[in-house]
Design an enzyme around this catalytic site. Sequence first.
Site, PDB file in Angstrom:
ATOM      1  N   TYR A  78       0.067   2.982  -2.842  1.00 19.62           N
ATOM      2  CA  TYR A  78      -0.607   2.313  -1.728  1.00 19.62           C
ATOM      3  C   TYR A  78       0.002   0.934  -1.572  1.00 19.62           C
ATOM      4  O   TYR A  78      -0.081   0.110  -2.481  1.00 19.62           O
ATOM      5  CB  TYR A  78      -2.108   2.230  -2.006  1.00 19.62           C
ATOM      6  CG  TYR A  78      -2.969   1.649  -0.893  1.00 19.62           C
ATOM      7  CD1 TYR A  78      -2.483   1.507   0.407  1.00 19.62           C
ATOM      8  CD2 TYR A  78      -4.273   1.251  -1.151  1.00 19.62           C
ATOM      9  CE1 TYR A  78      -3.268   0.995   1.427  1.00 19.62           C
ATOM     10  CE2 TYR A  78      -5.080   0.730  -0.143  1.00 19.62           C
ATOM     11  CZ  TYR A  78      -4.571   0.611   1.136  1.00 19.62           C
ATOM     12  OH  TYR A  78      -5.373   0.087   2.138  1.00 19.62           O
ATOM     13  N   LYS A 103       0.760   5.620   0.766  1.00 23.91           N
ATOM     14  CA  LYS A 103       0.049   5.112   1.942  1.00 23.91           C
ATOM     15  C   LYS A 103       0.700   3.784   2.276  1.00 23.91           C
ATOM     16  O   LYS A 103       0.494   2.788   1.592  1.00 23.91           O
ATOM     17  CB  LYS A 103      -1.440   4.937   1.653  1.00 23.91           C
ATOM     18  CG  LYS A 103      -2.232   4.362   2.821  1.00 23.91           C
ATOM     19  CD  LYS A 103      -3.697   4.181   2.458  1.00 23.91           C
ATOM     20  CE  LYS A 103      -4.479   3.551   3.605  1.00 23.91           C
ATOM     21  NZ  LYS A 103      -5.914   3.327   3.247  1.00 23.91           N
TER      22      LYS A 103
END
Length: 205
Positions: free
Chosen positions: A22, A50
């Site tokens: 992330y 992400k």
Amino acid sequence: QRGLVEHFTACAEATDLPVILYNVPSRTGVNITPETYEKLCQIENIVATKEASGNFSQMAKISSLCGDDLAIYTGNDDQITCALALGAKGVISVMANLIPRQTHDICQSFFDGDPAKSDTLQLEYLELIERLFSDVNPIPVKQALQYMGYPVGRCRLPLCDMEDTAAERLLLTLKKYGLCEQKTPCPASLTVQRPQTAVLWSTTR
């Protein structure tokens, strides 16, 4: 960057589960560079990221360096179609908590060879996206879900309720999109519009 490599390597080695990185520099103050991604994607169970930097040049370079070794999912609801055009596999989304079917359709129409429809849907929901990011996430989305009749509870401190003016704007936007008909977040008395479930991304690499 060396510290990020060592940290994520240690996390990946501590589990047999697939790992999704992330990258959200606006919150962490640190960016995962494309070159760092290139190193991390060589670890077998680091399978995706992400990517929420909002930097399309960076996303393009990540795609170029990592290829099929790393699935990219955008973390920005207002940039889904742009990310898909650069090779992203989908979105890890905030607005999908409210409109999963429509979020799915933004992605699926692109994958079905209809980028124009994907663009149209992306632009259609920009106002809703803006409202969902009008305060620190997840304050607005939890407020919205309460307006829609879902008893999701309040955020933990130091995250607090939205200011009255911002909450009113959010409510008006929800009504505009047909997601809520009530004036206050009282789950017991709300007219609930339950969103359809949908798969938002592909699990294939």
